[in-house]
Design an enzyme around this catalytic site. Structure first.
Site, PDB file in Angstrom:
ATOM      1  N   CYS A   2       0.820  -1.206   0.000  1.00 16.49           N
ATOM      2  CA  CYS A   2       0.000   0.000   0.000  1.00 16.49           C
ATOM      3  C   CYS A   2       0.857   1.261   0.000  1.00 16.49           C
ATOM      4  O   CYS A   2       1.936   1.293   0.579  1.00 16.49           O
ATOM      5  CB  CYS A   2      -0.879   0.035   1.236  1.00 16.49           C
ATOM      6  SG  CYS A   2      -1.789  -1.475   1.513  1.00 16.49           S
ATOM      7  N   ARG A  27       5.087  -0.249  -6.208  1.00 17.90           N
ATOM      8  CA  ARG A  27       5.125  -1.016  -4.954  1.00 17.90           C
ATOM      9  C   ARG A  27       4.208  -2.229  -5.003  1.00 17.90           C
ATOM     10  O   ARG A  27       4.316  -3.118  -4.164  1.00 17.90           O
ATOM     11  CB  ARG A  27       4.703  -0.120  -3.789  1.00 17.90           C
ATOM     12  CG  ARG A  27       5.599   1.082  -3.587  1.00 17.90           C
ATOM     13  CD  ARG A  27       4.935   2.080  -2.665  1.00 17.90           C
ATOM     14  NE  ARG A  27       4.715   1.538  -1.346  1.00 17.90           N
ATOM     15  CZ  ARG A  27       5.568   1.659  -0.342  1.00 17.90           C
ATOM     16  NH1 ARG A  27       6.675   2.314  -0.507  1.00 17.90           N
ATOM     17  NH2 ARG A  27       5.315   1.123   0.825  1.00 17.90           N
ATOM     18  N   TRP A  74      -2.905  -2.797  -1.310  1.00 16.02           N
ATOM     19  CA  TRP A  74      -2.491  -4.168  -1.578  1.00 16.02           C
ATOM     20  C   TRP A  74      -3.226  -5.013  -0.542  1.00 16.02           C
ATOM     21  O   TRP A  74      -2.951  -4.902   0.654  1.00 16.02           O
ATOM     22  CB  TRP A  74      -0.975  -4.275  -1.422  1.00 16.02           C
ATOM     23  CG  TRP A  74      -0.400  -5.605  -1.803  1.00 16.02           C
ATOM     24  CD1 TRP A  74      -0.037  -6.006  -3.056  1.00 16.02           C
ATOM     25  CD2 TRP A  74      -0.091  -6.696  -0.925  1.00 16.02           C
ATOM     26  NE1 TRP A  74       0.475  -7.287  -3.008  1.00 16.02           N
ATOM     27  CE2 TRP A  74       0.452  -7.732  -1.716  1.00 16.02           C
ATOM     28  CE3 TRP A  74      -0.222  -6.912   0.449  1.00 16.02           C
ATOM     29  CZ2 TRP A  74       0.860  -8.947  -1.189  1.00 16.02           C
ATOM     30  CZ3 TRP A  74       0.189  -8.124   0.977  1.00 16.02           C
ATOM     31  CH2 TRP A  74       0.725  -9.124   0.157  1.00 16.02           C
ATOM     32  N   ASN A 100      -1.876   2.390   5.873  1.00 15.81           N
ATOM     33  CA  ASN A 100      -0.989   1.273   5.509  1.00 15.81           C
ATOM     34  C   ASN A 100      -0.644   0.542   6.805  1.00 15.81           C
ATOM     35  O   ASN A 100      -0.412   1.191   7.823  1.00 15.81           O
ATOM     36  CB  ASN A 100       0.341   1.763   4.919  1.00 15.81           C
ATOM     37  CG  ASN A 100       0.178   2.445   3.573  1.00 15.81           C
ATOM     38  OD1 ASN A 100      -0.904   2.464   3.014  1.00 15.81           O
ATOM     39  ND2 ASN A 100       1.271   2.999   3.072  1.00 15.81           N
ATOM     40  N   GLY A 101      -0.555  -0.770   6.755  1.00 16.55           N
ATOM     41  CA  GLY A 101      -0.214  -1.529   7.957  1.00 16.55           C
ATOM     42  C   GLY A 101      -1.341  -2.476   8.316  1.00 16.55           C
ATOM     43  O   GLY A 101      -2.253  -2.717   7.515  1.00 16.55           O
ATOM     44  N   GLU A 483      18.344 -17.664  -6.582  1.00 14.13           N
ATOM     45  CA  GLU A 483      17.896 -16.362  -7.072  1.00 14.13           C
ATOM     46  C   GLU A 483      17.331 -16.485  -8.497  1.00 14.13           C
ATOM     47  O   GLU A 483      16.318 -15.860  -8.823  1.00 14.13           O
ATOM     48  CB  GLU A 483      19.070 -15.366  -7.014  1.00 14.13           C
ATOM     49  CG  GLU A 483      18.806 -14.002  -7.606  1.00 14.13           C
ATOM     50  CD  GLU A 483      17.668 -13.215  -6.956  1.00 14.13           C
ATOM     51  OE1 GLU A 483      17.169 -13.621  -5.883  1.00 14.13           O
ATOM     52  OE2 GLU A 483      17.258 -12.207  -7.552  1.00 14.13           O
ATOM     53  N   LYS A 487      13.528 -15.395  -9.475  1.00 13.41           N
ATOM     54  CA  LYS A 487      13.207 -14.423 -10.537  1.00 13.41           C
ATOM     55  C   LYS A 487      12.161 -14.991 -11.483  1.00 13.41           C
ATOM     56  O   LYS A 487      11.202 -14.323 -11.826  1.00 13.41           O
ATOM     57  CB  LYS A 487      14.461 -14.118 -11.352  1.00 13.41           C
ATOM     58  CG  LYS A 487      15.338 -12.945 -11.188  1.00 13.41           C
ATOM     59  CD  LYS A 487      14.988 -11.654 -10.636  1.00 13.41           C
ATOM     60  CE  LYS A 487      14.290 -11.613  -9.340  1.00 13.41           C
ATOM     61  NZ  LYS A 487      14.945 -11.163  -8.186  1.00 13.41           N
ATOM     62  N   GLU A 490       8.701 -15.254  -9.868  1.00 12.71           N
ATOM     63  CA  GLU A 490       8.088 -13.955  -9.598  1.00 12.71           C
ATOM     64  C   GLU A 490       7.423 -13.350 -10.829  1.00 12.71           C
ATOM     65  O   GLU A 490       6.321 -12.832 -10.739  1.00 12.71           O
ATOM     66  CB  GLU A 490       9.160 -12.952  -9.126  1.00 12.71           C
ATOM     67  CG  GLU A 490       9.589 -13.132  -7.713  1.00 12.71           C
ATOM     68  CD  GLU A 490      10.504 -12.001  -7.275  1.00 12.71           C
ATOM     69  OE1 GLU A 490      11.611 -11.883  -7.823  1.00 12.71           O
ATOM     70  OE2 GLU A 490      10.120 -11.243  -6.375  1.00 12.71           O
ATOM     71  N   HIS A 506      19.390 -36.603  -3.534  1.00 11.72           N
ATOM     72  CA  HIS A 506      18.670 -36.843  -2.282  1.00 11.72           C
ATOM     73  C   HIS A 506      17.184 -36.567  -2.430  1.00 11.72           C
ATOM     74  O   HIS A 506      16.488 -36.372  -1.433  1.00 11.72           O
ATOM     75  CB  HIS A 506      19.294 -36.008  -1.162  1.00 11.72           C
ATOM     76  CG  HIS A 506      20.750 -36.330  -0.982  1.00 11.72           C
ATOM     77  ND1 HIS A 506      21.174 -37.488  -0.366  1.00 11.72           N
ATOM     78  CD2 HIS A 506      21.874 -35.689  -1.396  1.00 11.72           C
ATOM     79  CE1 HIS A 506      22.501 -37.525  -0.395  1.00 11.72           C
ATOM     80  NE2 HIS A 506      22.953 -36.444  -1.023  1.00 11.72           N
ATOM     81  N   LYS A 605       6.669  -4.336  -3.902  1.00 12.23           N
ATOM     82  CA  LYS A 605       8.084  -4.002  -3.922  1.00 12.23           C
ATOM     83  C   LYS A 605       8.642  -3.915  -2.509  1.00 12.23           C
ATOM     84  O   LYS A 605       9.757  -4.321  -2.235  1.00 12.23           O
ATOM     85  CB  LYS A 605       8.277  -2.663  -4.655  1.00 12.23           C
ATOM     86  CG  LYS A 605       9.722  -2.219  -4.802  1.00 12.23           C
ATOM     87  CD  LYS A 605      10.445  -3.086  -5.792  1.00 12.23           C
ATOM     88  CE  LYS A 605      11.929  -2.809  -5.883  1.00 12.23           C
ATOM     89  NZ  LYS A 605      12.672  -3.945  -6.445  1.00 12.23           N
TER      90      LYS A 605
HETATM   91  O1  M6R Z   1      13.532  -4.569   0.317  1.00 11.84           O
HETATM   92  P1  M6R Z   1      14.102  -5.903   0.708  1.00 11.84           P
HETATM   93  O2  M6R Z   1      15.395  -6.207   0.064  1.00 11.84           O
HETATM   94  O3  M6R Z   1      14.142  -6.084   2.202  1.00 11.84           O
HETATM   95  O4  M6R Z   1      13.037  -6.937   0.158  1.00 11.84           O
HETATM   96  C1  M6R Z   1      13.153  -8.295   0.427  1.00 11.84           C
HETATM   97  C2  M6R Z   1      12.267  -9.108  -0.489  1.00 11.84           C
HETATM   98  O5  M6R Z   1      10.927  -8.773  -0.293  1.00 11.84           O
HETATM   99  C3  M6R Z   1      12.620  -8.892  -1.972  1.00 11.84           C
HETATM  100  O6  M6R Z   1      13.952  -9.200  -2.221  1.00 11.84           O
HETATM  101  C4  M6R Z   1      11.730  -9.758  -2.857  1.00 11.84           C
HETATM  102  O7  M6R Z   1      12.051 -11.091  -2.705  1.00 11.84           O
HETATM  103  C5  M6R Z   1      11.865  -9.287  -4.307  1.00 11.84           C
HETATM  104  N1  M6R Z   1      10.589  -9.314  -4.924  1.00 11.84           N
HETATM  105  C6  M6R Z   1      12.830 -10.102  -5.084  1.00 11.84           C
HETATM  106  O8  M6R Z   1      12.805  -9.882  -6.444  1.00 11.84           O
END
Ligand code: M6R
Length: 610
Positions: A2, A27, A74, A100-101, A483, A487, A490, A506, A605
């Site tokens: 949010c 965000r 959000w 927000n929160g 990672e 990616k 996501e 395993h 974000k």
């Molecule tokens: O702002 P931060 O680095 O603390 O965020 C951590 C994760 O939320 C962030 O890396 C998330 O996994 C991303 N969407 C990765 O692409």
């Protein structure tokens, strides 16, 4: 997640709010809305979906007014729809509020308010705030006082902006656990949960701290502690440029950010290393933080930042021989930490606002740990609350999927680990200097990989209809594989799993058949031969292999269905190089599948709720 924006001044109010919301959209959100006081009357417009829907709703309306608030929501409590969207308004429709929160005790407050005759419209936790304010306004004329009384009953996190017809000059605001700033203009002021919403208007900001409440008018601001006295706030000047937030001709922010990576590393080098290869990390040597006698680092982070943390463990243990543990923040915060003395908790975070990571550093500080953080966003909560900090200097990252920030985290962690190795006398100046020379070569190497983006696109498109992927790597490239898988998940919504290649036998080897693409991160490192055997195991089971290999490695070709070469570099820098083709593979697959690359579904974000 949010985002909040508020404005008081003489500009075209709806367009200031809409542009602000648009600048917060990176965000992640699923509905948006604004409330404006026009000719003494409060009106609210809300829409599910993209901000363009809200814009369409407002088009053709002539809205005058000099005070308003807005929010991108959000969804947490209640599905994304117009009723649950913010702003929420009171029974009389004379007061509006954005939040927000999460209000954790909303159920019990809601029950009490319903008993008192309040009628709830939404499924949100937020709605209790507006009904409670309305109730308190029966005994006071002050919106600030009514909000303050409301907050005294609240358990949870919030940044709040609220306006009322009865007080049409003020936006009343409060913060606890979720960021909020006041931005100062000339005869106009703004509030926002994120600097990006106001960056084109002004660079002068006041950061609200937790448990602060206040208001802004066109020409004044006031801040006090909740239940306490007035606080004199410092005005800070931000040194970012709004141009960071433009696409500069790229189709997506993510692609632009991938292509910015060489300049990000050059910038990091210029910030931390002089021409004689001396390292200066001025913000880690604070009077209350002594890294030279550290016995143990406890790294905690989320998502991509956690992957950077896993690589940090390899580097810190290897260069400085300091025991390093790595934990996911949401796990770490509920673990019984054992303090041994001379431990440092390290937080890694792009946004500096991730709720779990922030909660961990607060928990750690309450147990007398010192906190060192790697953050990208200056003046973020994690930056301000840490004992020492290393900035990632990645510039603003807009794409929800982190790319250039990951690379920046790896480069800064590399520099920090060398610095610590020198401080601990496990590295000498010559070794350190040679390692820095290696880093200096990396931007050119990344550029050479980026030149192959069309070749990588062809490979990506070949596999884009596979519904699952496996990513494998060893040593420092095990986190690289994690990672790569993150990616892809996501932004393309394809199921992808990252595994340490040695673990294949395993269990996960059972997945391999002729349909499964296996992305193998296999540069020539210490574990190269082992990795080749693991790839052999995949091939024997007819898995489709996409291999990331070192330029000149002809032998591995026979195991590859497709191969992407990266330049030969020092082992500990191979995660940076190998990540670039992995980012491009994900990007081009998502593009082919017509996914929303910059704002993938359900993601935010900056994850500011637990
Ligand atoms: O702002 P931060 O680095 O603390 O965020 C951590 C994760 O939320 C962030 O890396 C998330 O996994 C991303 N969407 C990765 O692409």
């Amino acid at each position: 997640m949010c985002g909040i924006v508020g404005y008081v001044g003489e500009r075209d109010i709806s367009s200031v709010l809409l542009v602000g919301l648009e600048r917060l959209s990176y965000r992640g959100y699923d509905s948006s809305g604004i409330s404006i006081i026009s000719n003494g009357e409060l009106s609210t417009w809300k829409k599910q979906g993209k901000i363009v829907e809200l814009n369409n709703l407002l088009s053709g309306l002539s809205i005058k007014g000099s005070l308003g608030i807005g929010q991108t929501r959000w969804a947490t409590h209640g599905v994304p729809n117009e009723v649950n969207a913010h702003p929420h308004f009171s029974e009389t429709k004379k007061i509006a509020l954005v939040h927000n929160g999460i209000i954790e005790n909303y159920m019990e407050i809601k029950k009490r308010l319903i008993k008192n005759g309040h009628i709830f419209r939404s499924e949100t936790d937020t709605e209790v705030l507006i009904h409670s304010i309305e109730e308190h306004l029966e005994t006071t004329d002050s919106l600030l006082e009514a909000l303050e009384k409301t907050l005294s009953e609240i358990v949870g996190t919030y940044s709040i902006a609220t306006i009322s017809e009865a007080d049409p000059e003020k936006i009343v605001i409060a913060r606890k656990g979720s960021p909020l700033i006041i931005a100062l203009g000339k005869d106009e002021n703004f509030v926002s949960s994120d600097i990006n919403a106001i960056l084109t208007h002004t660079k002068k900001v006041i950061y609200l701290e937790d448990n602060e409440i206040g208001y802004v008018t066109k020409t004044s601001t006031f801040v006090k502690e909740i239940g306490g006295s007035e606080v004199q706030k410092e005005v800070k000047v931000i040194d970012w440029s709004p141009t960071d937030a433009e696409k500069n001709g790229y189709e997506h922010y993510m692609l632009k950010e991938i292509f910015e990576q060489p300049s990000v590393i050059r910038n990091i080098i210029s910030k931390y290393i002089d021409k004689d290869n001396n390292i200066t990390l001025s913000k880690i040597h604070q009077p209350n933080l002594d890294i030279s006698n550290v016995n143990r680092f406890i790294i905690q982070a989320c998502g991509t930042s956690w992957h950077a943390g896993l690589i940090a463990k390899y580097l810190i243990e290897s260069y400085a021989r300091v025991l390093t543990e790595v934990d996911i923040s949401s796990e770490f915060r509920y673990r019984q930490m054992i303090t041994q003395g001379h431990d440092i908790v390290m937080a890694i975070s792009q946004s500096g606002e991730t709720a779990d990571t922030l909660a961990c550093i607060r928990e750690a500080k309450s147990k007398f740990f010192k906190v060192l953080s790697f953050v990208n966003v200056k003046e973020s909560s994690i930056d301000r609350e840490s004992d020492g900090v290393v900035y990632s200097y990645a510039g603003q990252e807009i794409g929800v999927a982190s790319t250039k920030n990951f690379i920046a985290q790896l480069a800064t962690i590399y520099i920090f680990s060398i610095h610590l190795g020198l401080a601990k006398k496990h590295l000498n100046k010559e070794q350190a200097s040679e390692m820095i020379q290696e880093l200096r070569r990396i931007p050119d190497y990344i550029e050479s990989i980026l030149k192959k983006s069309e070749e990588i696109r062809t490979i990506a498109e070949k596999y884009c209809f596979s519904r699952e992927f496996l990513f494998i790597g060893r040593g420092v490239n095990y986190p690289t594989a994690l990672e790569g898988a993150l990616k892809l998940k996501e932004i393309s919504y394809i199921h992808a799993t990252g595994y340490a290649a040695g673990e294949l036998k395993h269990g996960p080897i059972a997945l391999i058949d002729a349909k499964l693409p296996v992305v193998c991160v296999a540069p020539q490192t210490l574990t190269y031969e082992k990795m080749v055997s693991n790839i052999q195991e995949v091939k024997t089971r007819k898995g489709k292999t996409i291999i990331i290999a070192t330029q000149g490695d002809e032998d591995i070709k026979s195991l590859a269905d497709d191969i992407i070469y990266i330049p030969k570099a020092s082992e500990d820098l191979t995660p940076i190089l190998a990540s670039v083709p992995l980012q491009l593979i994900s990007y081009y697959i998502a593009l082919k599948l017509d996914c929303d690359v910059d704002q993938p579904r359900n993601l935010a974000k900056s994850v500011t709720v637990e």
